[in-house]
Write a protein that holds these residues in place. Structure first.
Motif, PDB file in Angstrom:
ATOM      1  N   SER A  30      -5.551  12.772 -13.373  1.00  0.00           N
ATOM      2  CA  SER A  30      -6.897  12.704 -12.763  1.00  0.00           C
ATOM      3  C   SER A  30      -7.685  11.499 -13.287  1.00  0.00           C
ATOM      4  O   SER A  30      -8.610  11.044 -12.633  1.00  0.00           O
ATOM      5  CB  SER A  30      -7.680  13.977 -13.063  1.00  0.00           C
ATOM      6  N   TYR A  32      -9.809  11.764 -15.463  1.00  0.00           N
ATOM      7  CA  TYR A  32     -11.157  12.343 -15.586  1.00  0.00           C
ATOM      8  C   TYR A  32     -11.224  13.127 -16.896  1.00  0.00           C
ATOM      9  O   TYR A  32     -10.991  14.339 -16.932  1.00  0.00           O
ATOM     10  CB  TYR A  32     -11.434  13.247 -14.382  1.00  0.00           C
ATOM     11  N   VAL A  34     -12.578  15.203 -19.956  1.00  0.00           N
ATOM     12  CA  VAL A  34     -13.657  16.173 -20.170  1.00  0.00           C
ATOM     13  C   VAL A  34     -13.593  16.639 -21.623  1.00  0.00           C
ATOM     14  O   VAL A  34     -12.507  16.867 -22.162  1.00  0.00           O
ATOM     15  CB  VAL A  34     -13.509  17.399 -19.239  1.00  0.00           C
ATOM     16  N   ASN A  50      -9.601  18.472 -21.875  1.00  0.00           N
ATOM     17  CA  ASN A  50      -8.612  18.828 -20.853  1.00  0.00           C
ATOM     18  C   ASN A  50      -7.255  18.253 -21.228  1.00  0.00           C
ATOM     19  O   ASN A  50      -7.149  17.144 -21.776  1.00  0.00           O
ATOM     20  CB  ASN A  50      -9.061  18.418 -19.448  1.00  0.00           C
ATOM     21  N   GLU A  52      -3.767  17.709 -19.296  1.00  0.00           N
ATOM     22  CA  GLU A  52      -3.033  17.776 -18.030  1.00  0.00           C
ATOM     23  C   GLU A  52      -1.528  17.787 -18.278  1.00  0.00           C
ATOM     24  O   GLU A  52      -1.062  17.571 -19.399  1.00  0.00           O
ATOM     25  CB  GLU A  52      -3.474  16.616 -17.133  1.00  0.00           C
ATOM     26  N   CYS A  61      -8.287  23.122 -18.767  1.00  0.00           N
ATOM     27  CA  CYS A  61      -9.625  22.531 -18.838  1.00  0.00           C
ATOM     28  C   CYS A  61     -10.116  22.440 -20.279  1.00  0.00           C
ATOM     29  O   CYS A  61      -9.658  23.179 -21.160  1.00  0.00           O
ATOM     30  CB  CYS A  61     -10.613  23.372 -18.033  1.00  0.00           C
ATOM     31  N   ALA A  62     -11.089  21.571 -20.479  1.00  0.00           N
ATOM     32  CA  ALA A  62     -11.674  21.381 -21.805  1.00  0.00           C
ATOM     33  C   ALA A  62     -12.296  22.667 -22.344  1.00  0.00           C
ATOM     34  O   ALA A  62     -12.171  22.983 -23.539  1.00  0.00           O
ATOM     35  CB  ALA A  62     -12.742  20.295 -21.732  1.00  0.00           C
ATOM     36  N   GLU A  63     -12.953  23.410 -21.461  1.00  0.00           N
ATOM     37  CA  GLU A  63     -13.611  24.647 -21.902  1.00  0.00           C
ATOM     38  C   GLU A  63     -12.576  25.640 -22.422  1.00  0.00           C
ATOM     39  O   GLU A  63     -12.821  26.361 -23.400  1.00  0.00           O
ATOM     40  CB  GLU A  63     -14.394  25.278 -20.742  1.00  0.00           C
ATOM     41  N   THR A  92     -20.410  19.886 -14.142  1.00  0.00           N
ATOM     42  CA  THR A  92     -20.627  21.234 -14.675  1.00  0.00           C
ATOM     43  C   THR A  92     -19.289  21.988 -14.728  1.00  0.00           C
ATOM     44  O   THR A  92     -18.343  21.617 -14.031  1.00  0.00           O
ATOM     45  CB  THR A  92     -21.627  22.023 -13.801  1.00  0.00           C
ATOM     46  N   PRO A  93     -19.203  23.035 -15.549  1.00  0.00           N
ATOM     47  CA  PRO A  93     -17.936  23.778 -15.660  1.00  0.00           C
ATOM     48  C   PRO A  93     -17.447  24.288 -14.307  1.00  0.00           C
ATOM     49  O   PRO A  93     -18.241  24.766 -13.484  1.00  0.00           O
ATOM     50  CB  PRO A  93     -18.291  24.944 -16.592  1.00  0.00           C
ATOM     51  N   CYS A  94     -16.146  24.204 -14.097  1.00  0.00           N
ATOM     52  CA  CYS A  94     -15.552  24.685 -12.842  1.00  0.00           C
ATOM     53  C   CYS A  94     -15.667  26.212 -12.764  1.00  0.00           C
ATOM     54  O   CYS A  94     -15.998  26.880 -13.749  1.00  0.00           O
ATOM     55  CB  CYS A  94     -14.094  24.243 -12.740  1.00  0.00           C
ATOM     56  N   CYS A  97     -13.683  28.168 -15.311  1.00  0.00           N
ATOM     57  CA  CYS A  97     -14.210  28.065 -16.680  1.00  0.00           C
ATOM     58  C   CYS A  97     -15.519  28.824 -16.837  1.00  0.00           C
ATOM     59  O   CYS A  97     -15.825  29.320 -17.921  1.00  0.00           O
ATOM     60  CB  CYS A  97     -14.372  26.600 -17.074  1.00  0.00           C
TER      61      CYS A  97
END
Ligand code: THU
Length: 141
Positions: A30, A32, A34, A50, A52, A61-63, A92-94, A97
């Motif tokens: 990605s 991207y 996080v 994150n 991948e 995910c990072a969270e 914002t969190p997905c 998450c």
């Protein structure tokens, strides 16, 4: 707001922890990165990024990373959350998450979605995940 101003706001420790994790994100697909950080009721901060995978659905995910670090350390109660993304607008969190965080964070817990450059969108768990499902809904919750 600048990154410097974010640090003046009282959640600078969360920002710095999430930013350090963001720098280590594994996101070759990605591109991207996080970073996420959570503060627990004991005052400790746990961060994640994150991660991948070439088999795309296996990325995390990072969270999720921050939560895993927290639980591995024996903690369960989140009192403040911060995420860091690139770009002009905080990511914002997905949805997934939001639910992961909800397991350990009550409706009044504040979520600061920030960018590397210091843009901030602050909201509550209640706003991010209204009418949420949680442990209390289960018979033994
Ligand atoms: N990502 C997160 O780490 N947290 C979120 O809440 C949203 C998305 C990651 C997953 C993937 O590695 C990249 O951002 C792009 O979706």
């Amino acid at each position: 707001m600048t990154a410097h101003a974010v640090r003046e706001r009282g959640y600078g420790d969360l920002f710095d922890a999430a930013l350090a994790a963001h720098a280590n994100a594994h996101c070759p697909y990605s591109r991207y990165p996080v970073g996420a950080a959570v503060r627990t009721s004991s005052g400790k901060v746990f961060a994640g990024c994150n991660v991948e995978n070439a088999a795309y659905p296996n990325g995390t995910c990072a969270e999720a990373g921050a939560i895993a670090a927290m639980v591995a350390a024996g903690e369960r109660s989140i009192v403040e959350i911060l995420t860091v993304t690139g770009g002009a607008t905080p990511g914002t969190p997905c949805g997934g998450c939001r639910q992961r965080l909800r397991e350990f964070a009550g409706p009044d817990v504040v979520v600061h979605a920030t960018t590397v450059d210091g843009a901030v969108t602050t909201s509550s768990m209640r706003e991010l995940l209204p009418d949420s499902f949680g442990p209390e809904q289960l018979p033994d919750g």
